[in-house]
Design a protein around this motif. Structure first.
Motif, PDB file in Angstrom:
ATOM      1  N   HIS A   1       0.823  -1.212   0.000  1.00 38.10           N
ATOM      2  CA  HIS A   1       0.000   0.000   0.000  1.00 38.10           C
ATOM      3  C   HIS A   1       0.859   1.265   0.000  1.00 38.10           C
ATOM      4  O   HIS A   1       0.599   2.197  -0.756  1.00 38.10           O
TER       5      HIS A   1
ATOM      6  N   THR B   1      -0.888  -2.332 -10.011  1.00 37.21           N
ATOM      7  CA  THR B   1      -0.590  -3.728  -9.658  1.00 37.21           C
ATOM      8  C   THR B   1       0.582  -4.324 -10.446  1.00 37.21           C
ATOM      9  O   THR B   1       1.272  -5.197  -9.931  1.00 37.21           O
TER      10      THR B   1
ATOM     11  N   LEU C   1      -2.501 -10.112  -3.577  1.00 38.40           N
ATOM     12  CA  LEU C   1      -2.289  -8.816  -4.226  1.00 38.40           C
ATOM     13  C   LEU C   1      -3.627  -8.142  -4.557  1.00 38.40           C
ATOM     14  O   LEU C   1      -3.844  -6.967  -4.232  1.00 38.40           O
ATOM     15  N   TYR C   2      -4.534  -8.912  -5.183  1.00 36.12           N
ATOM     16  CA  TYR C   2      -5.753  -8.288  -5.694  1.00 36.12           C
ATOM     17  C   TYR C   2      -6.779  -7.988  -4.599  1.00 36.12           C
ATOM     18  O   TYR C   2      -7.586  -7.076  -4.748  1.00 36.12           O
TER      19      TYR C   2
ATOM     20  N   SER D   1       2.341   1.931  -3.320  1.00 33.71           N
ATOM     21  CA  SER D   1       1.314   2.392  -4.264  1.00 33.71           C
ATOM     22  C   SER D   1       0.965   3.862  -4.009  1.00 33.71           C
ATOM     23  O   SER D   1       0.809   4.644  -4.947  1.00 33.71           O
TER      24      SER D   1
ATOM     25  N   LYS E   1       3.367  -6.036  -8.358  1.00 35.76           N
ATOM     26  CA  LYS E   1       3.598  -7.462  -8.634  1.00 35.76           C
ATOM     27  C   LYS E   1       5.080  -7.735  -8.813  1.00 35.76           C
ATOM     28  O   LYS E   1       5.646  -8.638  -8.204  1.00 35.76           O
TER      29      LYS E   1
ATOM     30  N   ALA F   1      -5.509  -4.710  -3.624  1.00 33.85           N
ATOM     31  CA  ALA F   1      -5.795  -3.708  -4.659  1.00 33.85           C
ATOM     32  C   ALA F   1      -7.255  -3.259  -4.570  1.00 33.85           C
ATOM     33  O   ALA F   1      -7.566  -2.071  -4.727  1.00 33.85           O
TER      34      ALA F   1
ATOM     35  N   GLU G   1      -6.849   3.245  -8.952  1.00 40.08           N
ATOM     36  CA  GLU G   1      -6.377   1.866  -9.141  1.00 40.08           C
ATOM     37  C   GLU G   1      -4.978   1.680  -8.616  1.00 40.08           C
ATOM     38  O   GLU G   1      -4.094   2.493  -8.910  1.00 40.08           O
ATOM     39  N   MET G   2      -4.759   0.614  -7.887  1.00 39.21           N
ATOM     40  CA  MET G   2      -3.394   0.298  -7.449  1.00 39.21           C
ATOM     41  C   MET G   2      -2.558  -0.052  -8.693  1.00 39.21           C
ATOM     42  O   MET G   2      -3.054  -0.774  -9.576  1.00 39.21           O
TER      43      MET G   2
ATOM     44  N   PHE H   1      -7.572  -0.901  -1.662  1.00 35.96           N
ATOM     45  CA  PHE H   1      -6.914   0.357  -2.029  1.00 35.96           C
ATOM     46  C   PHE H   1      -7.854   1.223  -2.885  1.00 35.96           C
ATOM     47  O   PHE H   1      -8.004   2.427  -2.663  1.00 35.96           O
ATOM     48  N   GLU H   2      -8.510   0.574  -3.848  1.00 29.25           N
ATOM     49  CA  GLU H   2      -9.406   1.309  -4.746  1.00 29.25           C
ATOM     50  C   GLU H   2     -10.617   1.851  -3.992  1.00 29.25           C
ATOM     51  O   GLU H   2     -11.109   2.937  -4.291  1.00 29.25           O
TER      52      GLU H   2
END
Ligand code: NAP
Length: 288
Positions: free
Chosen positions: A28, A279, A262-263, A31, A283, A266, A276-277, A269-270
């Motif tokens: 985070h 990613t 990860l998602y 990002s 990654k 994400a 949008e992260m 985060f969004e």
């Protein structure tokens, strides 16, 4: 890009116990830095009996949102003002957003899982899933798969004290989503074999195969894994579980739980930032 914590920096956080091993703060904060967002993400070791005070203090301090990890995903429910339909069906929350002083509970584990399936190049919408396990992760996956349009789900678990509660959960999700959901005994190898043979994907959402007991697999008979079956293990420690080794030997495409992790982050985060992260960068930096 310049990244400084200032008097206006917004706070986000992870609450759970333990949390010191978590990759979420890096994912985070990096990002935020990459997007130039004035946020910071910290990890707080909070046990269930400390949760009420922690939530009240963080809310008073003006936190924007927070994640929950084990063992707090269900303990948080009494402190929330509202739940999304998916969180309400799952009966667990891993992401909270603070809106006008109200705490809104979301679940992003299932969203993260479904995105990891497409990311691996598979389309399971309209198809059947065999899902092993009925804990927090499995129920989140079951809800999101059903909401997204997986045609049927066979959920396998042990016949133990949580059987009846899980059966009620399956009935509720089936009636609210129209997905055909059955709860079956993971100890019945013949039922398991039949289910897998009719499924597009086998998903392990039990903790069997996780470190430190990585020499175990939830599948006792690898011949159940027919060539072409997608095998997905949501465990990410170790990166390659015994189930994945069995799948490879049987010619099945397979992937682990790294991108689910990860998602789900994400998606949280969004929800906090409206952005949008990045990613692809995250990654490469933390998940390769
Ligand atoms: P949980 O709520 O404790 O659930 C654990 C599940 O594993 C239960 O359904 C339990 O079955 C089953 N289980 C445990 N030992 C078993 C055994 N010997 N035989 C058959 N089933 C067994 O845990 P969770 O939060 O759902 O996590 C489950 C796994 O997913 C963990 O390995 C965790 O690391 C991983 N995970 C990954 C992600 C990700 O982002 N990739 C996210 C969350 C969790 P019963 O219901 O029959 O008791």
């Amino acid at each position: 890009m310049k990244y400084e914590i200032t008097g206006t920096t917004k706070l986000t956080a992870l609450l759970g116990s333990p949390v010191s091993h978590s990759i979420s703060p890096q994912m985070h904060n990096e990002s935020f830095r990459l997007l130039g967002l004035d946020y910071v993400y910290l990890a707080f070791d909070i046990k269930p009996e400390q949760l009420r005070k922690a939530v009240s203090g963080l809310k008073t301090a003006g936190i924007s949102g927070f994640n929950l990890t084990m063992p707090l995903k269900v303990h948080i429910l009494p402190y929330l003002d509202e739940l999304t339909p998916a969180a309400s069906l799952a009966g667990a929350v891993n992401t909270v957003i603070v809106q006008d002083g109200r705490l809104i509970g979301h679940t992003t584990d299932g969203v993260g899982y479904m995105r990891s399936v497409s990311d691996a190049g598979f389309d399971i919408i309209g198809k059947k899933m065999t899902l092993l396990g009925a804990g927090g992760a499995a129920t989140a996956i079951c809800v999101q798969a059903a909401l997204d349009g997986v045609s049927s789900i066979d959920m396998f678990k042990r016949k133990n004290a949580t059987w009846d509660k899980t059966a009620a959960f399956c009935e509720r999700v089936a009636s609210e989503t129209g997905c055909n959901i059955r709860l079956l005994d993971i100890g019945d190898n013949s039922l398991l074999g039949d289910s897998i043979s009719g499924s597009a994907i086998l998903t392990n959402a039990t903790s069997v195969g996780m470190e430190p007991k990585s020499d175990a697999s939830p599948i006792l008979d690898p011949y159940m894994l027919a060539e072409g079956l997608i095998v997905s293990d949501i465990i990410y420690n170790p990166r390659e579980t015994l189930l994945m080794k069995q799948a490879k030997e049987r010619g099945c495409p397979c992937f682990n739980g790294m991108y689910m992790l990860l998602y789900q982050g994400a998606a949280a985060f969004e929800r906090w930032t409206g952005q949008e992260m990045p990613t692809d960068i995250i990654k490469e930096k933390y998940f390769s």
